[in-house]
Design an enzyme around this catalytic site. Structure first.
Site, PDB file in Angstrom:
ATOM      1  N   SER A   1       0.867  -1.177   0.000  1.00 61.76           N
ATOM      2  CA  SER A   1       0.000   0.000   0.000  1.00 61.76           C
ATOM      3  C   SER A   1       0.905   1.229   0.000  1.00 61.76           C
ATOM      4  O   SER A   1       1.653   1.449   0.952  1.00 61.76           O
ATOM      5  CB  SER A   1      -0.886  -0.052   1.252  1.00 61.76           C
ATOM      6  OG  SER A   1      -1.620   1.127   1.403  1.00 61.76           O
TER       7      SER A   1
ATOM      8  N   LYS B   1      -1.140  -0.987  -4.483  1.00 59.06           N
ATOM      9  CA  LYS B   1      -2.295  -0.176  -4.027  1.00 59.06           C
ATOM     10  C   LYS B   1      -1.819   1.253  -3.865  1.00 59.06           C
ATOM     11  O   LYS B   1      -0.903   1.520  -3.094  1.00 59.06           O
ATOM     12  CB  LYS B   1      -2.832  -0.748  -2.720  1.00 59.06           C
ATOM     13  CG  LYS B   1      -3.785   0.163  -1.954  1.00 59.06           C
ATOM     14  CD  LYS B   1      -4.545  -0.636  -0.892  1.00 59.06           C
ATOM     15  CE  LYS B   1      -4.824   0.170   0.367  1.00 59.06           C
ATOM     16  NZ  LYS B   1      -5.518  -0.630   1.389  1.00 59.06           N
TER      17      LYS B   1
ATOM     18  N   LYS C   1      -2.631   5.042  -2.804  1.00 58.99           N
ATOM     19  CA  LYS C   1      -3.522   5.937  -2.075  1.00 58.99           C
ATOM     20  C   LYS C   1      -3.813   7.142  -2.961  1.00 58.99           C
ATOM     21  O   LYS C   1      -2.887   7.709  -3.558  1.00 58.99           O
ATOM     22  CB  LYS C   1      -2.844   6.401  -0.785  1.00 58.99           C
ATOM     23  CG  LYS C   1      -2.588   5.276   0.203  1.00 58.99           C
ATOM     24  CD  LYS C   1      -3.892   4.763   0.791  1.00 58.99           C
ATOM     25  CE  LYS C   1      -3.636   3.790   1.928  1.00 58.99           C
ATOM     26  NZ  LYS C   1      -4.895   3.314   2.519  1.00 58.99           N
TER      27      LYS C   1
ATOM     28  N   ASP D   1      -6.956   3.454  -3.461  1.00 60.54           N
ATOM     29  CA  ASP D   1      -7.671   3.561  -2.185  1.00 60.54           C
ATOM     30  C   ASP D   1      -7.941   5.032  -1.882  1.00 60.54           C
ATOM     31  O   ASP D   1      -7.012   5.799  -1.642  1.00 60.54           O
ATOM     32  CB  ASP D   1      -6.849   2.919  -1.059  1.00 60.54           C
ATOM     33  CG  ASP D   1      -7.616   2.855   0.264  1.00 60.54           C
ATOM     34  OD1 ASP D   1      -8.753   3.365   0.330  1.00 60.54           O
ATOM     35  OD2 ASP D   1      -7.073   2.286   1.234  1.00 60.54           O
TER      36      ASP D   1
ATOM     37  N   GLU E   1     -10.934   1.185  -3.683  1.00 62.26           N
ATOM     38  CA  GLU E   1     -11.299   1.027  -2.279  1.00 62.26           C
ATOM     39  C   GLU E   1     -11.866   2.347  -1.737  1.00 62.26           C
ATOM     40  O   GLU E   1     -11.293   3.413  -1.944  1.00 62.26           O
ATOM     41  CB  GLU E   1     -10.031   0.611  -1.512  1.00 62.26           C
ATOM     42  CG  GLU E   1     -10.265   0.069  -0.121  1.00 62.26           C
ATOM     43  CD  GLU E   1      -8.957  -0.431   0.519  1.00 62.26           C
ATOM     44  OE1 GLU E   1      -8.039  -0.872  -0.205  1.00 62.26           O
ATOM     45  OE2 GLU E   1      -8.853  -0.355   1.751  1.00 62.26           O
TER      46      GLU E   1
ATOM     47  N   ASP F   1     -14.012  -0.562   2.854  1.00 66.21           N
ATOM     48  CA  ASP F   1     -13.089  -0.567   3.997  1.00 66.21           C
ATOM     49  C   ASP F   1     -13.773   0.191   5.151  1.00 66.21           C
ATOM     50  O   ASP F   1     -14.444  -0.426   5.987  1.00 66.21           O
ATOM     51  CB  ASP F   1     -11.740   0.052   3.590  1.00 66.21           C
ATOM     52  CG  ASP F   1     -10.718   0.076   4.720  1.00 66.21           C
ATOM     53  OD1 ASP F   1     -11.062  -0.293   5.849  1.00 66.21           O
ATOM     54  OD2 ASP F   1      -9.555   0.490   4.490  1.00 66.21           O
TER      55      ASP F   1
ATOM     56  N   LYS G   1     -10.527  -6.153   7.803  1.00 65.25           N
ATOM     57  CA  LYS G   1      -9.498  -5.799   8.788  1.00 65.25           C
ATOM     58  C   LYS G   1     -10.066  -6.203  10.132  1.00 65.25           C
ATOM     59  O   LYS G   1     -11.008  -5.552  10.616  1.00 65.25           O
ATOM     60  CB  LYS G   1      -9.227  -4.294   8.793  1.00 65.25           C
ATOM     61  CG  LYS G   1      -8.548  -3.774   7.548  1.00 65.25           C
ATOM     62  CD  LYS G   1      -8.205  -2.307   7.692  1.00 65.25           C
ATOM     63  CE  LYS G   1      -7.741  -1.755   6.359  1.00 65.25           C
ATOM     64  NZ  LYS G   1      -7.490  -0.299   6.409  1.00 65.25           N
TER      65      LYS G   1
ATOM     66  N   GLY H   1      -4.707  -3.897   6.389  1.00 67.30           N
ATOM     67  CA  GLY H   1      -3.885  -3.681   7.578  1.00 67.30           C
ATOM     68  C   GLY H   1      -4.048  -2.284   8.113  1.00 67.30           C
ATOM     69  O   GLY H   1      -4.618  -1.400   7.459  1.00 67.30           O
TER      70      GLY H   1
HETATM   71  O1  OSB Z   1      -7.105   2.275   4.190  1.00 68.87           O
HETATM   72  O2  OSB Z   1      -6.126   0.396   4.083  1.00 68.87           O
HETATM   73  C1  OSB Z   1      -6.210   1.534   4.565  1.00 68.87           C
HETATM   74  C2  OSB Z   1      -3.256   2.134   6.929  1.00 68.87           C
HETATM   75  C3  OSB Z   1      -3.847   2.918   7.883  1.00 68.87           C
HETATM   76  C4  OSB Z   1      -5.169   3.280   7.729  1.00 68.87           C
HETATM   77  C5  OSB Z   1      -5.903   2.844   6.619  1.00 68.87           C
HETATM   78  C6  OSB Z   1      -5.311   2.048   5.661  1.00 68.87           C
HETATM   79  C7  OSB Z   1      -3.958   1.700   5.802  1.00 68.87           C
HETATM   80  C8  OSB Z   1      -3.231   0.916   4.827  1.00 68.87           C
HETATM   81  C9  OSB Z   1      -2.184   0.088   5.480  1.00 68.87           C
HETATM   82  O3  OSB Z   1      -3.386   0.981   3.635  1.00 68.87           O
HETATM   83  C10 OSB Z   1      -1.582  -1.040   4.869  1.00 68.87           C
HETATM   84  C11 OSB Z   1      -0.778  -1.873   5.849  1.00 68.87           C
HETATM   85  O4  OSB Z   1      -1.077  -1.939   7.060  1.00 68.87           O
HETATM   86  O5  OSB Z   1       0.159  -2.505   5.370  1.00 68.87           O
HETATM   87 MG    MG Z   2      -8.402   1.344   2.877  1.00 74.50          MG
END
Ligand code: OSB
Ligand code: MG
Length: 379
Positions: free
Chosen positions: A146, A172, A174, A199, A224, A249, A273, A301
């Site tokens: 990510s 992924k 952001k 995401d 996402e 999510d 999660k 995560g």
């Molecule tokens: O939206 O998936 C998410 C981390 C903190 C808060 C939200 C998200 C995330 C990640 C983390 O994308 C990915 C990871 O823990 O490896």
């Molecule tokens: Mg997410």
């Protein structure tokens, strides 16, 4: 249809420690919610009346941006509500322990951290790894990375190149308004062989047109959480216009809300999660029903250390987890992990599911204590 017999094993916690840790980060992580450059996390250490120790992690953020849970609210829930309710009482297994506080609304990350410690104890007492207790059948979990929002597209491409070379098998990205279409188009052009997803972390206003039609043309694996968690009607309307699947999510806070969102058509994929869903038991329920309904799921995560990742890896071994996980090894964020040995991605793009009974990995208690900034112990 339940897919497993929940393990029956006597658990009576004689003491529970709630530990607040300050983990320095070696690189910060920017999403539409904001930037994380120092991670506080809460570690639970529970000791059973038989002397067996179990660890868990409640990876709440400092501010209630991702969900309502914060470090402070998680601390409050564990020390004032959850631990006092269950300590010293006899339960027939971790699911029964979790059921004792299932009627409490919210505080999902606190519930998760405590339930994990109970599962770890059950796993040690039964001398069976969590994967077996969950009914998982996979030896390895395909894992993506990510990528946070970077100062420049070049910074992002350089980092992706490094990770793809290390084996990560899905990208992924952001996104937020102003960091979406062009960035993703370049990522796809540069890494045409690796599946790419986006995401939004709730950063887009449903009342604005947004980048969606253009993103839809890029052939992303999924998008996402583009809209706020409760914007289910708007998510459903967006999903009906797109070929690309929307993945839930921030909307998927409980099993009931997750199934309602799916029924409405607010998305077609679920990011499970366990910390966001309030524990392993509700996460197993979401997995089982999604598998029955043909809804693909994968494990996300919250920047957990190896303690939290052990549980995420174990649940990811279940058959419904059909898409790559977010499971960055601790080395990408932290100077050192709280488990030793830690885990890493293998050349084939998977992370091995641990088969050590308990949290899955050996917890390095010295390191836990080194980063500990506050501690509370039950009576
Ligand atoms: O939206 O998936 C998410 C981390 C903190 C808060 C939200 C998200 C995330 C990640 C983390 O994308 C990915 C990871 O823990 O490896
Ligand atoms: Mg997410």
């Amino acid at each position: 249809m339940p897919r497993r017999a929940m393990p029956k094993v006597q658990i009576r916690l004689r003491s529970v420690e709630v530990l607040g840790l300050d983990l320095p980060m070696i690189s910060s992580f920017k999403t539409a919610h904001g930037t994380t450059s120092k991670k506080r996390t809460i570690i639970v250490r529970a000791e059973d009346a038989d002397g067996v120790v179990g660890w868990g992690e409640a990876p709440a953020g400092d501010l209630p941006l991702y969900s309502a849970d914060t470090y402070e609210s998680t601390w409050y829930a564990l020390t004032r509500l959850l631990v006092p309710l269950i300590v010293g009482k006899q339960f027939d297994g971790p699911a029964e322990l979790a059921a004792a506080y299932a009627g409490y609304q919210g505080y999902n990350m606190a519930k998760h951290g405590l339930e994990c410690a109970a599962w770890a104890i059950a796993s040690v007492k039964l001398d069976r790894p969590l994967r077996d207790l969950f009914g998982g059948n996979k030896e390895g979990v395909p894992t993506g990375e990510s990528f946070g929002i970077k100062p420049t597209v070049k910074d992002l491409l350089d980092e992706i190149e490094e990770r793809v070379a290390q084996g990560f098998c899905r990208i992924k990205v952001k996104i937020e308004p102003g960091w979406d279409i062009d960035v993703l188009a370049e990522v796809i052009a540069t890494f045409p062989d690796v599946p790419v997803m986006a995401d939004g972390n709730t950063g887009y206003d449903p009342a604005s047109p947004g980048p969606w039609e253009k993103l839809d043309e890029l052939g992303l694996l999924m998008i996402e959480q583009p809209y706020p968690g409760d914007a289910l009607i708007e998510l459903a309307e967006l999903q009906s216009r797109l070929r690309t699947a929307i993945c839930l999510d921030e909307s998927a806070l409980t099993p009931g809300l997750t199934f309602a969102a799916l029924r409405l058509g607010a998305g077609r994929i679920v990011n499970i999660k366990p910390a966001r869903l309030g524990g392993l038991t509700p996460s197993l329920a979401v997995h089982d029903r999604c598998l029955d309904q043909g809804v693909e799921v994968w494990c996300g995560g919250l920047l957990e250390t190896g303690i939290g990742r052990g549980f995420n890896l174990a649940i990811s071994s279940l058959p419904g987890f059909s898409l790559p996980a977010d499971m960055s090894p601790a080395r990408l964020f932290y100077a050192e992990d709280l488990v030793d040995p830690t885990f890493d991605i293998r050349k084939d793009g998977t992370i091995a599911v641990p088969d050590l009974p308990g949290a899955g990995f050996h917890v390095d208690e010295k390191r836990v204590r080194k980063y500990q900034s506050e501690a509370w112990t039950s009576g």
